[in-house]
Design an enzyme around this catalytic site. Structure first.
Site, PDB file in Angstrom:
ATOM      1  N   GLU A 141      19.267  -7.650  34.689  1.00 58.11           N
ATOM      2  CA  GLU A 141      19.942  -8.557  35.605  1.00 58.11           C
ATOM      3  C   GLU A 141      19.127  -9.853  35.737  1.00 58.11           C
ATOM      4  O   GLU A 141      17.891  -9.780  35.825  1.00 58.11           O
ATOM      5  CB  GLU A 141      20.084  -7.928  36.996  1.00 58.11           C
ATOM      6  CG  GLU A 141      21.014  -8.735  37.876  1.00 58.11           C
ATOM      7  CD  GLU A 141      21.201  -8.131  39.274  1.00 58.11           C
ATOM      8  OE1 GLU A 141      20.432  -7.270  39.697  1.00 58.11           O
ATOM      9  OE2 GLU A 141      22.160  -8.566  39.927  1.00 58.11           O
ATOM     10  N   ALA A 276      12.622  -4.150  42.519  1.00 57.53           N
ATOM     11  CA  ALA A 276      13.228  -2.940  41.965  1.00 57.53           C
ATOM     12  C   ALA A 276      14.583  -3.318  41.393  1.00 57.53           C
ATOM     13  O   ALA A 276      15.104  -4.394  41.694  1.00 57.53           O
ATOM     14  CB  ALA A 276      13.403  -1.888  43.061  1.00 57.53           C
ATOM     15  N   MET A 277      15.148  -2.435  40.569  1.00 54.04           N
ATOM     16  CA  MET A 277      16.413  -2.761  39.914  1.00 54.04           C
ATOM     17  C   MET A 277      17.322  -1.549  39.837  1.00 54.04           C
ATOM     18  O   MET A 277      16.898  -0.483  39.393  1.00 54.04           O
ATOM     19  CB  MET A 277      16.122  -3.315  38.507  1.00 54.04           C
ATOM     20  CG  MET A 277      17.358  -3.643  37.699  1.00 54.04           C
ATOM     21  SD  MET A 277      18.322  -4.995  38.462  1.00 54.04           S
ATOM     22  CE  MET A 277      19.979  -4.534  37.971  1.00 54.04           C
ATOM     23  N   GLU A 278      18.580  -1.767  40.240  1.00 50.57           N
ATOM     24  CA  GLU A 278      19.527  -0.674  40.442  1.00 50.57           C
ATOM     25  C   GLU A 278      20.255  -0.200  39.192  1.00 50.57           C
ATOM     26  O   GLU A 278      21.451   0.103  39.247  1.00 50.57           O
ATOM     27  CB  GLU A 278      20.553  -1.101  41.494  1.00 50.57           C
ATOM     28  CG  GLU A 278      21.577  -2.186  41.052  1.00 50.57           C
ATOM     29  CD  GLU A 278      21.143  -3.617  41.329  1.00 50.57           C
ATOM     30  OE1 GLU A 278      19.917  -3.864  41.368  1.00 50.57           O
ATOM     31  OE2 GLU A 278      22.014  -4.485  41.490  1.00 50.57           O
ATOM     32  N   GLU A 312      18.256   0.290  46.568  1.00 51.78           N
ATOM     33  CA  GLU A 312      18.740   0.481  45.192  1.00 51.78           C
ATOM     34  C   GLU A 312      19.757   1.617  45.120  1.00 51.78           C
ATOM     35  O   GLU A 312      20.730   1.541  44.364  1.00 51.78           O
ATOM     36  CB  GLU A 312      17.567   0.739  44.240  1.00 51.78           C
ATOM     37  CG  GLU A 312      16.477  -0.335  44.251  1.00 51.78           C
ATOM     38  CD  GLU A 312      16.975  -1.774  44.101  1.00 51.78           C
ATOM     39  OE1 GLU A 312      18.069  -1.963  43.524  1.00 51.78           O
ATOM     40  OE2 GLU A 312      16.290  -2.699  44.578  1.00 51.78           O
ATOM     41  N   HIS A 315      23.176   0.510  46.043  1.00 53.13           N
ATOM     42  CA  HIS A 315      23.846  -0.190  44.941  1.00 53.13           C
ATOM     43  C   HIS A 315      24.574   0.750  43.981  1.00 53.13           C
ATOM     44  O   HIS A 315      25.444   0.296  43.236  1.00 53.13           O
ATOM     45  CB  HIS A 315      22.805  -0.925  44.094  1.00 53.13           C
ATOM     46  CG  HIS A 315      22.411  -2.294  44.568  1.00 53.13           C
ATOM     47  ND1 HIS A 315      23.323  -3.264  44.921  1.00 53.13           N
ATOM     48  CD2 HIS A 315      21.187  -2.868  44.670  1.00 53.13           C
ATOM     49  CE1 HIS A 315      22.646  -4.383  45.237  1.00 53.13           C
ATOM     50  NE2 HIS A 315      21.362  -4.169  45.106  1.00 53.13           N
TER      51      HIS A 315
HETATM   52  N1  BES Z   1      19.392  -6.372  41.894  1.00 55.24           N
HETATM   53  C1  BES Z   1      18.147  -6.609  42.500  1.00 55.24           C
HETATM   54  C2  BES Z   1      17.049  -6.935  41.517  1.00 55.24           C
HETATM   55  C3  BES Z   1      17.118  -8.336  40.984  1.00 55.24           C
HETATM   56  C4  BES Z   1      16.683  -9.369  41.760  1.00 55.24           C
HETATM   57  C5  BES Z   1      17.581  -8.588  39.718  1.00 55.24           C
HETATM   58  C6  BES Z   1      16.747 -10.656  41.269  1.00 55.24           C
HETATM   59  C7  BES Z   1      17.655  -9.867  39.234  1.00 55.24           C
HETATM   60  C8  BES Z   1      17.235 -10.913  40.010  1.00 55.24           C
HETATM   61  C9  BES Z   1      17.688  -5.410  43.324  1.00 55.24           C
HETATM   62  O1  BES Z   1      18.704  -4.625  43.845  1.00 55.24           O
HETATM   63  C10 BES Z   1      16.975  -5.983  44.487  1.00 55.24           C
HETATM   64  O2  BES Z   1      17.600  -6.530  45.353  1.00 55.24           O
HETATM   65  N2  BES Z   1      15.651  -5.893  44.478  1.00 55.24           N
HETATM   66  C11 BES Z   1      14.842  -6.500  45.493  1.00 55.24           C
HETATM   67  C12 BES Z   1      14.184  -5.476  46.333  1.00 55.24           C
HETATM   68  C13 BES Z   1      15.110  -5.080  47.425  1.00 55.24           C
HETATM   69  C14 BES Z   1      14.659  -3.883  48.171  1.00 55.24           C
HETATM   70  C15 BES Z   1      15.332  -6.202  48.413  1.00 55.24           C
HETATM   71  C16 BES Z   1      13.810  -7.332  44.786  1.00 55.24           C
HETATM   72  O3  BES Z   1      13.640  -7.123  43.591  1.00 55.24           O
HETATM   73  O4  BES Z   1      13.204  -8.162  45.429  1.00 55.24           O
HETATM   74 ZN    ZN Z   2      19.694  -5.396  45.427  1.00 54.54          ZN
END
Ligand code: BES
Ligand code: ZN
Length: 859
Positions: A141, A276-278, A312, A315
């Site tokens: 992503e 982290a990534m879902e 995650e 999601h």
């Molecule tokens: N989908 C995001 C990860 C992501 C963030 C992918 C930016 C691409 C660009 C994931 O679900 C997410 O939100 N991760 C957060 C942590 C979350 C607990 C707030 C992150 O990576 O900061």
């Molecule tokens: Zn997220």
């Protein structure tokens, strides 16, 4: 399903033609960890909608050796390949026209395992044997799946993925689904095939290959749940497993839909760009956000793990099962996951009062959203770079806060019914924001779309002013809140809860009014008593600020005990915001917080701490000493009441509060006794077998750094590099930015471009910029090493360095910062950078306006 909204102009340039659509990828990858390369083959079932001479799809930094189309009867159309890395595309020109119908696209390709923490990349760690080990993992992503395999890399082109990984014997191979076949290839490797996924977007595909260990699976109502980690860390997995098991059940129940995958692996990766990534069924994390020992972690560290795991997993349904149509919808994905994360953690550990501490996150959004350079939560996204700029506090924290406001206004059950209806209607599909509002409207009959459009499609938020008029009645009206004080006619449909408490003898009677405040003023009848206490934004869920007329404010501050913790928090935070906007003098904040000596709520103290922390930067000499004195007078008795040792059965937030008070006294208050004790505690905490509460230990690390010299610095570097847990590593690493000596600051700055992992270095540099006395020299370093910073750090993280510039409030340094970024823009993060710079100007203005009067007031 609702028909897709018309495509905005401009977006088309970045979207693939819809003449060919994939329905299923059979994908085989052979990563070679030693040479940091991979080879791949894919057979993609496609549907050709009209005759085509070429197939256009996404690819970046791949070589394509061969490509051909296979027809239903085995006929073959060879293709020649044109690659355009700038556009992120490959054009496969066919030898002849392909007629409409079903075809299979065959592609053979190769690529490198990069070290930029995106696409298919390399991560390394040092094993117990002292040797370096390598793993290969993915982060796709928003638009980096195209770096790993040629694909239709847009969220609405969902397909089934059947992944096969060919890996060296002895390595663990993970992907989104369960393993269905695992056989030796005869050359020291194994071919591991995974089950078909549900139809899903490319950005959710994942593969991980490396010397990882897996915990035994926990059965969560039929879903096997595991944690994957580098060897030797199994003892740090139990908390994440507990949280995840709870959340999987919580979400299946809340959403009314079973978990949509066939297993869940939570994978801790040593190098990771985001948090982290879902990825469906194969969720990747930074180690510090997954692996934790609850007995050695601070409350904040532990809560963060719970938050991220919950986020995650939320999601898996909201995002993975139902997905935004295009990247403009990313806010909903992330805002909703942030909302659900808070809801789930609040249910998991009610004593953490997660919706109270969420107040601090709401405030980070209120802070950015008071800037002229804010943006609407949702806006048109054309290019992938536009999408990158969307992952910010407005998407996450404002988005989650306005969902919470809506939920509280509608009632939790009715809101949930709307969510269930939305997910059922759109499962396996793609949606626009409006689809959600329509679903909640259908479930509740409320004008959800009209209310929410005012919060989502325009930037900013209202300041609700409250005064008493004849009647008596409460008069309410709204005006946009901006730090720059510019008059702004924007208005919102404000769901508002107002509580009127009428003291009557020993008891008091409270009444809650629920109103929708529109652009014109509104009134609410008041009891005929000048003692009636009014709380606008009762419960604190509104995304707004409140300004009370003096008589209402006076009644409030004299009855702090009838306010709930989040309402007290709001009073402090709103007062601070009016100082920043110039509507109130800095001394009014000092005066207000001096009444909070009896306060017991963590979040309220945190808000007091951060406001006083900024004021401390404006003062020198005697005035600074006077503020330190005030800090000691306020926080000293509070720490004395708690003592340095947790009481038997004490709740977790109080333990964390103790840590906040120690830092507040030891650093801001410059309290000798606390500094001495912190030093002793810090040393004790390093001794084998000693037990120091983690919140106290972590606070002691910060205070010791603040007062420490070279000897402490050496010890801290050593601890950062050999820590027993990821949390401890970060505690010591980030403390390297707190030393109050120029030569030690210099060493930290150099470390950030040397031995510090690139996933942490941007955050470390941001902390260096925030160092009260050496931030300016940190800025000189950042400026001089910008080329190296840009080259070395993960692209999405470079802007994180700039998070620190708001602290550089000396006018000459601030001017230099502005001039530098005018010459060195960050195209991927232009908006966020503009916000950091404007926020810096707000602080500079505060200094120019308030430093002298505050100093005079304090002395
Ligand atoms: N989908 C995001 C990860 C992501 C963030 C992918 C930016 C691409 C660009 C994931 O679900 C997410 O939100 N991760 C957060 C942590 C979350 C607990 C707030 C992150 O990576 O900061
Ligand atoms: Zn997220």
């Amino acid at each position: 399903m609702t028909p897709a909204a018309p495509t905005p102009p401009g977006e088309l340039d970045h979207r693939l033609p819809r003449t060919v659509r994939p329905s299923r990828y059979r994908l085989e990858l052979e990563p070679d960890l030693a040479t940091a390369t991979f080879r791949g083959r894919e057979a993609v079932a496609i549907e050709v909608a009209e005759p085509v001479d070429a197939v256009v799809l996404n690819a970046v930094e791949l070589t394509i050796d061969e490509a051909w189309l296979e027809g239903p009867t085995g006929d073959r159309l060879d293709a020649t390949v044109e690659l355009d890395d700038d556009a992120g595309r490959a054009t496969l020109r066919l030898g002849a026209t392909a007629r409409p119908g079903d075809w299979t696209l065959h592609v053979g390709f190769a690529g490198i395992l990069n070290d930029k923490l995106h696409g298919f990349y390399r991560s390394t760690f040092t094993g117990a044997d002292g040797a370096e080990h390598v793993l290969a993992t993915t982060q796709f992503e928003a638009t980096d799946a195209r770096r790993a395999f040629p694909c239709w890399d847009e969220p609405d082109l969902k397909a089934v993925f059947e992944v096969t990984l060919v890996v060296r014997e002895g390595l663990t191979a993970l992907s989104n689904a369960r393993v269905v076949a695992d056989e030796p290839t005869g050359d020291g490797r194994r071919r591991v095939r995974f089950a078909d996924t549900m139809p899903m977007s490319t950005y959710l595909v994942a593969f991980v290959v490396g010397p990882l260990e897996l915990t035994a699976a926990v059965d969560v109502d039929g879903v096997p749940l595991r944690v994957a980690h580098v060897p030797g860390k199994e003892h740090l997995t139990a908390f994440a497993l507990d949280t995840a098991a709870f959340c999987l059940r919580f979400f299946a129940d809340y959403y009314g839909i079973p978990y949509p995958g066939d297993k869940v692996d939570l994978v801790a990766i040593p190098d990771f760009a985001f948090g982290a990534m879902e990825n469906l069924g194969c969720i990747t994390f930074r180690e510090a956000l997954l692996l934790v020992d609850p007995a050695q972690a601070t409350q904040a560290e532990l809560q963060l793990v719970a938050d991220v795991v919950a986020h995650e997993l939320a999601h898996m349904w909201f995002g993975d099962l139902v997905t935004m149509r295009w990247w403009n919808g990313i806010w909903l994905n992330e805002a909703f996951a942030t909302f659900m994360e808070t809801l789930a953690v609040d249910a998991f550990r009610p004593q953490w009062r997660r919706w109270v501490t969420f107040g601090l996150e709401r405030s980070t959004a209120l802070d950015v959203d008071a800037l002229e350079s804010t943006r609407p939560v949702e806006y048109p996204v054309h290019s992938p770079a536009d999408a990158d700029g969307m992952f910010d506090v407005l998407t996450y924290q404002k988005g989650a806060a306005v969902l919470r406001m809506l939920e509280q206004y509608l009632g939790a059950d009715r809101f949930r019914d709307g969510i269930r209806h939305y997910l059922r209607t759109h499962q396996h599909g793609n949606t626009d924001t409006t689809d959600l509002w329509v679903a909640i409207e259908a479930a509740t009959g409320e004008p959800v779309r009209r209310i929410m459009d005012s919060w989502i499609f325009q930037g900013g938020y209202p300041l609700v002013s409250a005064s008493v008029a004849a009647g008596p009645e409460l008069r309410l009206h709204q005006q946009r809140f901006r730090y720059d004080g510019v008059d702004d006619p924007t208005s919102w449909s404000v769901p508002l809860l107002v509580r009127v408490t009428e003291p009557a003898g020993d008891t008091s009677a409270a009444r809650i009014e629920r109103t929708l405040l529109e652009s014109g003023p509104a009134s609410i009848p008041l009891p005929d008593s000048d003692r009636a206490v009014v709380v606008v934004n009762a419960g604190g869920h509104g995304f707004l600020r409140v300004r009370y007329a003096p008589e209402l404010l006076d009644r409030l501050t004299r009855s702090l005990s009838i306010l709930s913790p989040i309402e007290r928090y709001g009073l402090v935070d709103d007062t601070w915001a009016s100082v920043l906007s110039g509507a109130a003098p800095a001394s009014s904040f000092v005066e207000l917080v001096s009444r909070f000596g009896e306060e017991t709520e963590l979040a309220v103290w945190q808000s007091i701490h951060s406001g006083l922390g900024l004021l401390d930067r404006l003062l020198e000499g005697g005035a600074r000493g006077a503020l330190q004195q005030r800090v000691r007078a306020l926080a000293g008795p509070a720490l004395e009441r708690l003592s340095w040792e947790p009481a038997e059965g004490e709740d977790e937030l109080t333990r964390e509060l103790r840590g906040v008070l120690i830092r507040m006294l030891g650093v801001l208050g410059n309290d000798d006794a606390v500094q001495e004790e912190a030093n002793a505690v810090q040393r004790a905490s390093e001794r084998e077998g000693s037990f120091v509460d983690a919140n106290v230990a972590a606070a002691a690390v910060v205070v010791t750094a603040f007062t420490g010299a070279a000897e402490e610095y050496e010890r801290f570097v050593e601890r950062a590099r050999s820590a027993a847990t990821p949390q401890e590593e970060l505690r010591y690493l980030y403390a390297l930015a707190e030393f109050d000596r120029p030569e030690l600051m210099q060493r930290t700055l150099e470390a950030s471009l040397d031995w510090v992992r690139t996933q942490s270095a941007p955050l470390l540099l941001a902390r260096c910029l925030r160092n009260r006395d050496h931030g300016a020299s940190a800025w000189t370093f950042v400026r001089q090493h910008w080329a190296e910073i840009s080259d070395r750090f993960p692209p999405g993280m470079i802007v994180r360095v700039a998070e620190g510039v708001r602290a550089l409030t000396r006018p000459e340094v601030a001017a230099d910062v502005e001039a530098f970024f005018a010459e060195h823009p960050l195209p991927r993060s232009a908006k966020t950078l503009a916000q950091h710079l404007e926020r810096l100007r707000v602080n500079v203005a505060l200094r120019q306006r308030d430093a002298a009067p505050l100093a005079a007031d304090l002395t």
